[in-house]
Design a protein around this motif. Structure first.
Motif, short mmCIF file in Angstrom:
data_model
loop_
_atom_site.label_atom_id
_atom_site.label_comp_id
_atom_site.label_asym_id
_atom_site.label_seq_id
_atom_site.Cartn_x
_atom_site.Cartn_y
_atom_site.Cartn_z
N ASP A 21 115.97 12.72 -8.74
CA ASP A 21 115.72 12.12 -7.11
C ASP A 21 116.46 13.20 -6.68
O ASP A 21 117.41 13.91 -6.78
CB ASP A 21 117.45 10.47 -6.68
CG ASP A 21 116.33 9.21 -7.49
OD1 ASP A 21 115.40 9.27 -8.55
OD2 ASP A 21 117.42 8.59 -7.24
N ASP A 34 111.26 10.59 -6.34
CA ASP A 34 112.27 10.49 -8.30
C ASP A 34 110.92 10.90 -8.96
O ASP A 34 109.94 10.65 -9.71
CB ASP A 34 111.62 8.74 -8.23
CG ASP A 34 112.83 8.68 -9.44
OD1 ASP A 34 112.97 9.92 -10.24
OD2 ASP A 34 112.95 7.28 -9.76
N ASP A 190 113.90 3.41 -7.45
CA ASP A 190 114.13 2.53 -7.76
C ASP A 190 115.59 2.47 -8.80
O ASP A 190 116.03 1.37 -9.21
CB ASP A 190 112.72 2.28 -9.13
CG ASP A 190 113.34 3.51 -10.14
OD1 ASP A 190 113.85 4.81 -9.54
OD2 ASP A 190 112.82 3.08 -10.96
N GLY A 191 116.20 3.03 -8.62
CA GLY A 191 117.74 3.02 -8.96
C GLY A 191 118.22 1.87 -8.68
O GLY A 191 119.70 1.32 -8.65
N ASP A 229 120.19 4.43 -14.22
CA ASP A 229 118.87 5.34 -13.42
C ASP A 229 119.69 6.34 -12.15
O ASP A 229 120.83 5.54 -11.37
CB ASP A 229 117.62 4.02 -12.84
CG ASP A 229 116.60 5.16 -12.42
OD1 ASP A 229 116.82 6.76 -12.76
OD2 ASP A 229 115.84 4.58 -11.83
N ASN A 230 119.42 7.17 -11.98
CA ASN A 230 119.72 8.20 -10.60
C ASN A 230 119.37 7.25 -9.11
O ASN A 230 118.57 6.17 -9.54
CB ASN A 230 118.57 9.13 -9.98
CG ASN A 230 118.39 10.59 -11.56
OD1 ASN A 230 117.62 10.47 -11.50
ND2 ASN A 230 120.09 10.29 -12.20
MN MN Z 1 114.26 6.39 -10.69
#
Ligand code: MN
Length: 262
Positions: A21, A34, A190-191, A229-230
């Motif tokens: 990201d 991202d 989205d993390g 996730d990041n």
């Molecule tokens: Mn992501």
């Protein structure tokens, strides 16, 4: 010129080895990217996109066309780098953000999106997602085949239908919104929604902490909740107008002090 207050935070999370990201918070430009691609290529793609938007920092007269041009330039730069370095072939990035500009002589926000990072607006205690995810699961959700909750854990949840690094170039979505008093925007990868529910996000935003504190708090919550996730967050707000107090404010009743708006 309208001034924006802002904060930004990003974390690799607890599962991934790299943080692909990128965040950019240089007024009047606020962006989350991202990156996607093996061998750290996602980081390269996200960084190339950010360089194009960093070039807009300090501008006081941005137009929607400037944002669209930067998106197109970023896409071209990623494609060019991919063709020069075969190990980065297929790399790409999402891009979501908010820019403060001018339309018809008055200040406006430009909200834009390619991919499944998001921009939300928080006003009057209500959190609304402005951007529409360009993803397989959003298409399934919009068609009524899965719920929003199922979309979060769906096996196709990482499949985006638009991203930078595509040929032909992706068409960005853009919204042009007049600047309001006390506007607050949340830009995230989205993390964040993967780990933190909308109810929890509202709870944090309702505290009306400084934007940097809010951004760090939301990222911390996502990491603590699993950090699969990041996760990246940028918070942007316009200050509320100065309210001129009544002369006898010192004797105002209690509810006059408790406020509740901020
Ligand atoms: Mn992501």
């Amino acid at each position: 010129m309208t001034q924006a207050l802002f904060g930004a935070a990003s974390d690799v999370g607890r599962v991934r080895e790299l943080n692909e990201d990128c965040v950019l918070a240089q007024p009047p430009v606020f962006v989350v990217a991202d990156g996607m691609g093996g061998h750290a290529a996602g980081e390269v793609a996200a960084d190339l996109a950010m360089q194009r938007f960093a070039a807009l920092a300090g501008r006081v007269d941005l137009k929607p066309e400037d944002v669209l041009d930067a998106v197109a330039d970023a896409n071209a730069a990623i494609l060019a780098r991919s063709s020069e370095h075969s190990e980065t072939a297929g790399m790409g990035t999402t891009l979501s953000g908010v820019c403060l500009g001018v339309v018809g002589g008055s200040p406006h926000w430009f909200v834009f999106n390619v991919g499944d990072s998001r921009v939300y607006r928080f006003a009057d205690g209500v959190l609304r997602q402005i951007t529409v995810d360009h993803s397989e699961v959003e298409e399934l959700r919009a068609a009524g085949r899965i719920t929003a909750e199922e979309a979060l854990v769906h096996p196709l949840r990482n499949v985006v239908t638009r991203s930078l690094g595509m040929d032909p170039p992706p068409v960005p979505d853009i919204w042009v919104l007049p600047v309001g008093d006390g506007d607050r925007f949340l830009i995230c990868s989205d993390g964040l929604p993967l780990e933190v529910s909308a109810v929890e996000i509202v709870e944090v935003l309702s505290r009306a902490a400084p934007p940097q504190t809010t951004a760090e708090m939301l990222v911390r919550m996502a990491v603590d909740a699993g950090g699969r996730d990041n996760v990246s967050v940028v918070v942007v707000e316009t200050p509320r107008s100065e309210v001129v107090p009544d002369a006898d404010v010192s004797t105002a009743p209690r509810q006059g002090l408790s406020g509740g708006q901020r």
